[in-house]
Write an enzyme that holds these catalytic residues in place. Structure first.
Site, short mmCIF file in Angstrom:
data_model
loop_
_atom_site.label_atom_id
_atom_site.label_comp_id
_atom_site.label_asym_id
_atom_site.label_seq_id
_atom_site.Cartn_x
_atom_site.Cartn_y
_atom_site.Cartn_z
N ALA A 240 0.88 -1.14 -0.10
CA ALA A 240 0.03 0.12 0.10
C ALA A 240 0.79 1.24 -0.12
CB ALA A 240 -0.98 -0.08 1.30
N ALA A 241 2.04 1.24 0.70
CA ALA A 241 2.75 2.44 0.72
C ALA A 241 3.19 3.22 -0.55
CB ALA A 241 3.93 2.35 1.82
N PRO A 242 3.28 4.34 -0.64
CA PRO A 242 3.15 5.65 0.12
C PRO A 242 1.58 6.00 0.49
CG PRO A 242 3.78 6.31 -1.87
CD PRO A 242 3.88 4.73 -2.11
N GLY A 243 0.60 5.38 -0.10
CA GLY A 243 -0.64 5.40 0.18
C GLY A 243 -1.70 5.99 -0.64
N ASP A 302 -0.62 -3.36 -6.09
CA ASP A 302 0.35 -2.37 -6.89
C ASP A 302 1.82 -3.14 -6.35
OD1 ASP A 302 1.96 -0.74 -7.98
OD2 ASP A 302 1.25 0.99 -6.96
N CYS A 355 4.12 0.14 -11.93
CA CYS A 355 4.57 1.46 -12.56
C CYS A 355 5.96 1.08 -13.28
CB CYS A 355 4.72 2.68 -11.59
SG CYS A 355 6.02 2.15 -10.10
#
Length: 424
Positions: A240-243, A302, A355
């Site tokens: 999850a980070a950075p959120g 992600d 990404c």
């Protein structure tokens, strides 16, 4: 950053240290900016040094073209980095040549005294007649390990357009928590984000303190929009980070679990939850070992990747990584994909994204996952319903591929591969 530098280091010396760390030691800027040598400098020094370093990384190809006519031999790496930095200041930043030349010569005398006269002569000639070579120069080429892979996938002409896109400092995109009218003035994007021209200090923009929005590239906002979380759904944001995606899911009213292995990176996520007044169950754990109480209605994965789609924001990435360093990520992505399927309830929705510009981290991962999991089906309807979807982004049923040279009239966007799936 391997050697200690004298206290009171100015922004040029600090920027040069960063550039040498990237080009000579394959270090990431984000890592070096945590180094005491950098972190203990005054904020205004750090900000200018970081901006100078990133601009020089983006424009090094043009700087090389500008200095080439005045060089008798290739300078040593440290001096070459110094020349690139100074030329960018003169020809791109519009700094007064006299001050830049004097500062560069002072640094050269300290670093490599014998090179100082050459630095002085080259920079003075560049300041006088180098603009034409600069303007005719080519964008900074990607390293061979990456350019070859991308050329085989997209073709060299398209890669050249990507390299041109990497030259420009990217705009700032904002994602609204709710009503888009609360966003600062800018260009409303068809996908729902707001693009700013010159943002300045982010924390001083209207709506920051009240948590009305957060910074998130327009492409990075697509996966959560594709998942289309509903109020009350149990949703897992995996890695999850950075959120930014956690905030999107929470703003949709879902009961969000934000899972990440890095406690440090989760601190920023927690800060943003507090600022925006949104709620999520934040868990620091290894996704391959963590066990949920019950399966989830929807999962957004992600996956950790080479981040080659974000080079316009992180121009150090191509030089700080290589082919060997990214290969372990391919296996990790596969493991995380399988784990996400395990934690997904029957009939549940899964969005997988990276990404990355590399098909090994996108299209090929999806292809292999569908072979391993016959219970998965691509969700073509979810992609078709996505607001603002450009026809050129569709990468097959249920899949999206964005690349940095897209949206040139708007300022580009990050490279992502995104796939929407349902579990039978």
């Amino acid at each position: 950053m391997s050697q200690a530098k004298p206290s009171g280091t100015g922004p040029r010396q600090l920027a040069l240290d960063l550039l040498q760390g990237v080009w000579e030691e394959q270090m990431l800027l984000a890592e070096m900016e945590q180094h005491p040598h950098f972190a203990e400098s005054p904020p205004e020094i750090r900000a200018r040094a970081g901006r100078l370093a990133r601009t020089t990384l983006r424009l090094a190809g043009r700087a090389d073209a500008a200095m080439k006519p005045f060089l008798q031999r290739i300078p040593r790496p440290g001096i070459k980095a110094l020349l690139r930095l100074a030329i960018v200041e003169i020809l791109a930043e519009g700094e007064a040549p006299h001050g830049v030349v004097n500062a560069a010569v002072t640094i050269a005398k300290r670093e490599q005294p014998k090179a100082a006269p050459m630095v002085n002569a080259v920079l003075r000639r560049v300041a006088e007649t180098g603009q034409e070579s600069w303007d005719k120069g080519q964008p900074q080429r990607l390293p061979n390990w990456l350019r070859g892979r991308l050329g085989g996938t997209y073709g060299n002409a398209r890669v050249a357009r990507m390299e041109a896109a990497f030259e420009a400092t990217p705009p700032v995109d904002l994602t609204p928590k709710g009503d888009a009218s609360q966003l600062p003035e800018g260009d409303p994007l068809p996908t729902g984000s707001r693009r700013l021209g010159r943002a300045g200090q982010i924390s001083t923009l209207p709506g920051f303190e009240t948590g009305d929005w957060w910074v998130q590239d327009a492409a990075a906002a697509l996966p959560a929009r594709l998942l289309a979380a509903k109020p009350g759904e149990r949703v897992l944001d995996l890695c999850a980070a950075p959120g930014g995606k956690t905030l999107q899911l929470a703003a949709a009213g879902a009961e969000v679990t934000a899972l990440d292995i890095s406690e440090t990176r989760l601190e920023r996520l927690t800060e943003n939850l507090t600022r925006t007044g949104l709620a999520a169950n934040v868990v620091a754990a290894d996704a391959l070992e963590w066990q949920p109480e019950a399966p989830f209605d929807a999962i957004l994965l992600d996956a950790p990747c080479s981040a080659t789609g974000t080079i316009r924001r992180h121009p150090d990435l191509p030089f700080a990584k290589d082919a060997d360093s990214i290969k372990p990520l391919f296996a990790l992505q596969e493991q995380l994909f399988d784990r996400a399927v395990e934690m997904l309830a029957p009939g549940g929705r899964l969005v997988f994204c990276t990404c990355s510009l590399l098909p090994e981290e996108g299209e090929k991962q999806l292809e292999r996952a569908l072979e391993r999991h016959p219970e998965l089906q691509l969700d073509e309807a979810a992609v078709t319903a996505l607001p603002g979807l450009e026809p050129g982004w569709v990468a097959g049923p249920g899949a999206i591929r964005t690349t940095p040279e897209m949206w040139p009239e708007r300022g580009g966007l990050d490279g992502f591969f995104i796939a929407a799936l349902r579990k039978a």
